[in-house]
Design an enzyme around this catalytic site. Structure first.
Site, PDB file in Angstrom:
ATOM      1  N   SER A 218       0.856  -1.185   0.000  1.00 43.17           N
ATOM      2  CA  SER A 218       0.000   0.000   0.000  1.00 43.17           C
ATOM      3  C   SER A 218       0.892   1.234   0.000  1.00 43.17           C
ATOM      4  O   SER A 218       1.528   1.537   1.010  1.00 43.17           O
ATOM      5  CB  SER A 218      -0.909   0.003   1.233  1.00 43.17           C
ATOM      6  OG  SER A 218      -1.777  -1.096   1.208  1.00 43.17           O
TER       7      SER A 218
ATOM      8  N   LYS B 111      -7.399   1.276  -2.849  1.00 45.32           N
ATOM      9  CA  LYS B 111      -6.998   0.817  -1.520  1.00 45.32           C
ATOM     10  C   LYS B 111      -7.147   1.933  -0.488  1.00 45.32           C
ATOM     11  O   LYS B 111      -7.585   1.701   0.647  1.00 45.32           O
ATOM     12  CB  LYS B 111      -5.548   0.317  -1.548  1.00 45.32           C
ATOM     13  CG  LYS B 111      -4.968  -0.048  -0.165  1.00 45.32           C
ATOM     14  CD  LYS B 111      -5.759  -1.161   0.528  1.00 45.32           C
ATOM     15  CE  LYS B 111      -5.258  -1.418   1.954  1.00 45.32           C
ATOM     16  NZ  LYS B 111      -3.978  -2.122   2.004  1.00 45.32           N
TER      17      LYS B 111
ATOM     18  N   LYS C 151      -0.457   5.124   8.113  1.00 41.87           N
ATOM     19  CA  LYS C 151       0.240   5.424   6.853  1.00 41.87           C
ATOM     20  C   LYS C 151      -0.753   5.567   5.704  1.00 41.87           C
ATOM     21  O   LYS C 151      -0.675   6.508   4.906  1.00 41.87           O
ATOM     22  CB  LYS C 151       1.255   4.317   6.567  1.00 41.87           C
ATOM     23  CG  LYS C 151       2.003   4.435   5.247  1.00 41.87           C
ATOM     24  CD  LYS C 151       1.488   3.439   4.219  1.00 41.87           C
ATOM     25  CE  LYS C 151       1.646   2.021   4.674  1.00 41.87           C
ATOM     26  NZ  LYS C 151       1.147   1.056   3.678  1.00 41.87           N
TER      27      LYS C 151
END
Length: 287
Positions: free
Chosen positions: A93, A167, A235
Site C-alpha cells: 500500500s 486501496k 500510513k
C-alpha cells in the site's frame, strides 16, 4: 511453473508467498531474514532482494511503504535484475504517484508493472480471500490475473495508480467504521450494556459489517495482536488525506480518524497493535 521473486514475507506476505509456492518456483526475501527462512520448506531464500529477483519472470513486492518500495525495487536493482519482459506486481500500500513513477522506470527497462494492493488482513492472506485492487493496462492485468487469483479476488480498477487509490478508499471506510464501532461500544459499555451481547444483537441489522464481526470481536475479547497494524493504518490514512488535498477535498470523518490513529500510534504506544486498538485509544482519552 513461473519463476517468482516474493519480497516482504511479514504478517501477510508470508502466507501469500506460501500459497504461490505450492504452484510455482518461488524465491523469497525479507529484510529480517528469519521471516524469509520460515518459508524455506516451500521456497528458496535469498540474502538480498536483487538476488531473489535475478532472472525472475514475476516480482511481487509486499513491502511496508512507498519509500521502501522505491528503494528496494529501483535503487537496489530489483526491477533491473528481473528477466527481460518480467512482470512487476507491487502489492504494498503506497502513494499512487509512487507506483506511477515505478511503472515508468520499469517500462524504460522493458518490464511490465501493475499496482495491486490488497485488503483482508492476515485472515484474508491465510484463506486466499484477499480483495485485490489492480491498476495497469488491460493486457498487463490479464497477464497478472492468474497469479493474483491464487491469493484472492483481483479487480481491474483502471490505469496505474488506480489500484492504490481504491486501496486508500478502502482504508478510509475501514478506519471510519472501526471508529464507529469503537465509539458505539464505548457508549454502550459506559451506560451498563454488555458489549459482547450488543455485538451479537447488532448482527444482521443495518449496523452489521465485517468490521463489527472481526474487529468488534477483538474489542470484546481485548485481543489486539495485529492482523492489521495501527501504524500501517495511519500510513494509509496519511496517504489518503494527501490525495484529498491534491484534489482540494475536505473529508471530515477521515480527518478525525487520522487524528485518532496518529495519537494512538505516536503518543499511546499503539503502533504495533491491531487497528481495532482504536477502542483502547478511546478509553485512554476519556475524562
Amino acid at each position: 511453473m513461473t519463476k517468482i521473486a516474493f519480497l516482504g514475507t511479514g504478517l501477510m506476505g508470508g502466507p501469500m508467498a506460501r500459497h504461490l509456492a505450492k504452484i510455482h518456483d518461488v524465491t523469497v526475501w525479507n529484510r529480517s531474514i528469519e521471516k524469509a527462512k520460515a518459508l524455506s520448506d516451500v521456497a528458496k531464500v535469498a540474502t538480498s532482494a536483487a538476488e531473489a529477483a535475478r532472472g525472475a519472470d514475476v516480482v511481487i513486492s509486499m513491502l511496508i511503504d512507498g519509500p521502501t518500495s522505491t528503494a528496494i525495487l529501483k535503487e537496489e536493482g530489483v526491477i533491473e535484475a528481473a528477466a527481460p519482459g518480467a512482470m512487476i506486481i507491487n502489492m504494498a500500500s503506497v502513494e499512487p504517484d509512487c507506483d506511477r513513477a515505478l511503472e515508468a522506470y520499469a517500462k524504460s527497462l522493458g518490464k511490465r508493472f501493475v499496482d495491486a494492493p490488497v485488503s483482508g488482513g492476515v485472515k484474508g492472506a491465510n484463506e486466499q480471500t484477499l480483495s485485490i485492487f489492480v491498476g495497469g493496462s488491460p493486457e498487463d492485468f490479464t497477464a497478472a490475473k492468474p497469479l493474483l487469483e491464487v491469493l484472492g479476488r483481483p479487480t481491474h480498477m483502471g490505469a496505474i495508480g488506480t489500484g492504490q487509490t481504491a486501496k486508500l478508499a478502502n482504508q478510509l471506510i475501514v478506519a471510519i467504521t472501526i471508529g464507529a464501532v469503537a465509539e458505539a461500544f464505548t457508549l454502550a459499555e459506559a451506560a451498563g450494556c454488555n458489549i459482547g451481547t450488543l455485538r451479537e444483537a447488532l448482527r444482521g441489522g443495518f449496523a452489521d459489517s465485517r468490521i463489527l464481526d472481526l474487529h468488534g470481536a477483538r474489542m470484546v475479547e481485548g485481543n489486539f495482536v495485529p492482523g492489521g497494524r495501527s501504524v500501517a493504518q495511519l500510513k494509509d490514512l496519511n496517504n489518503a488525506i494527501n490525495v484529498a488535498k491534491e484534489h482540494k477535498l475536505t473529508l471530515p470523518l477521515s480527518g478525525q480518524a487520522q487524528a485518532g490513529f496518529d495519537d494512538l500510534v505516536n503518543n499511546k504506544d499503539g503502533a504495533e497493535l491491531d487497528h481495532a486498538a482504536y477502542f483502547l485509544w478511546l478509553k485512554q482519552i476519556q475524562n
